[in-house]
Scaffold this motif. Structure first.
Motif, PDB file in Angstrom:
ATOM      1  N   THR A   1      53.228  46.314  44.332  1.00  0.00           N
ATOM      2  CA  THR A   1      53.434  47.764  44.233  1.00  0.00           C
ATOM      3  C   THR A   1      52.609  48.330  43.078  1.00  0.00           C
ATOM      4  O   THR A   1      51.967  49.379  43.197  1.00  0.00           O
ATOM      5  N   ARG A   2      52.616  47.615  41.943  1.00  0.00           N
ATOM      6  CA  ARG A   2      51.836  48.050  40.784  1.00  0.00           C
ATOM      7  C   ARG A   2      50.351  48.090  41.092  1.00  0.00           C
ATOM      8  O   ARG A   2      49.641  49.028  40.739  1.00  0.00           O
ATOM      9  N   ALA A   3      49.879  47.059  41.797  1.00  0.00           N
ATOM     10  CA  ALA A   3      48.452  46.985  42.152  1.00  0.00           C
ATOM     11  C   ALA A   3      48.071  48.136  43.072  1.00  0.00           C
ATOM     12  O   ALA A   3      46.978  48.692  42.942  1.00  0.00           O
TER      13      ALA A   3
ATOM     14  N   THR B   1      49.477  51.132  43.240  1.00  0.00           N
ATOM     15  CA  THR B   1      49.539  52.424  42.544  1.00  0.00           C
ATOM     16  C   THR B   1      48.391  52.587  41.547  1.00  0.00           C
ATOM     17  O   THR B   1      48.056  53.699  41.170  1.00  0.00           O
ATOM     18  N   HIS B   2      47.788  51.494  41.119  1.00  0.00           N
ATOM     19  CA  HIS B   2      46.690  51.548  40.169  1.00  0.00           C
ATOM     20  C   HIS B   2      45.325  51.440  40.870  1.00  0.00           C
ATOM     21  O   HIS B   2      44.308  51.422  40.206  1.00  0.00           O
ATOM     22  N   ALA B   3      45.346  51.339  42.166  1.00  0.00           N
ATOM     23  CA  ALA B   3      44.086  51.166  42.891  1.00  0.00           C
ATOM     24  C   ALA B   3      43.446  52.491  43.218  1.00  0.00           C
ATOM     25  O   ALA B   3      43.919  53.532  43.180  1.00  0.00           O
TER      26      ALA B   3
END
Length: 119
Positions: free
Chosen positions: A113-115, A117-119
């Motif tokens: 999920t973090r990856a 949102t930061h992509a």
């Protein structure tokens, strides 16, 4: 009593009562016409089976425990307590394994999920 009456009194479907009988957990007597008839204590027996199933015990273990009820039928004899303790320990082990798997899956979801949102 007939199987339909036992089903009504216990709330257990006829199909499950037949299964319990096939597993050796419940006994009946056959009439000349082939109909199952159960003893008056059958509802108590079905209640015990349901309690032990709800505790996660397999039918093989329940079959071994059924003759071991003591007093009014709510307690088991001391000779089977070690067996129950082993089942209890097995449940604890399974819970620990599931907790580890859940944590690992949560970590994967969080990282994914973090990856995203930061992509």
């Amino acid at each position: 009593m007939k199987i339909g009456e036992l089903s009504r009194r216990t709330g257990v479907p006829v199909r499950l009562l037949r299964y319990y009988e096939a597993q050796g957990l419940l006994t009946s007597h056959r009439s000349e016409g082939g109909h199952r008839h159960y003893d008056p204590e059958a509802p108590v027996t079905v209640g015990r089976i349901r309690t032990l199933l709800a505790a996660g015990l397999p039918t093989k273990v329940i079959r071994e425990l059924m003759p071991c009820f003591a007093d009014d039928g709510t307690r088991l004899q001391a000779c089977v307590l070690d067996h129950l303790r082993a089942q209890y320990a097995e449940l604890d082990s399974r819970i620990a394994s599931l907790t580890q798997a859940r944590t690992a899956l949560g970590d994967i979801l969080e990282a994914s999920t973090r990856a995203l949102t930061h992509a």
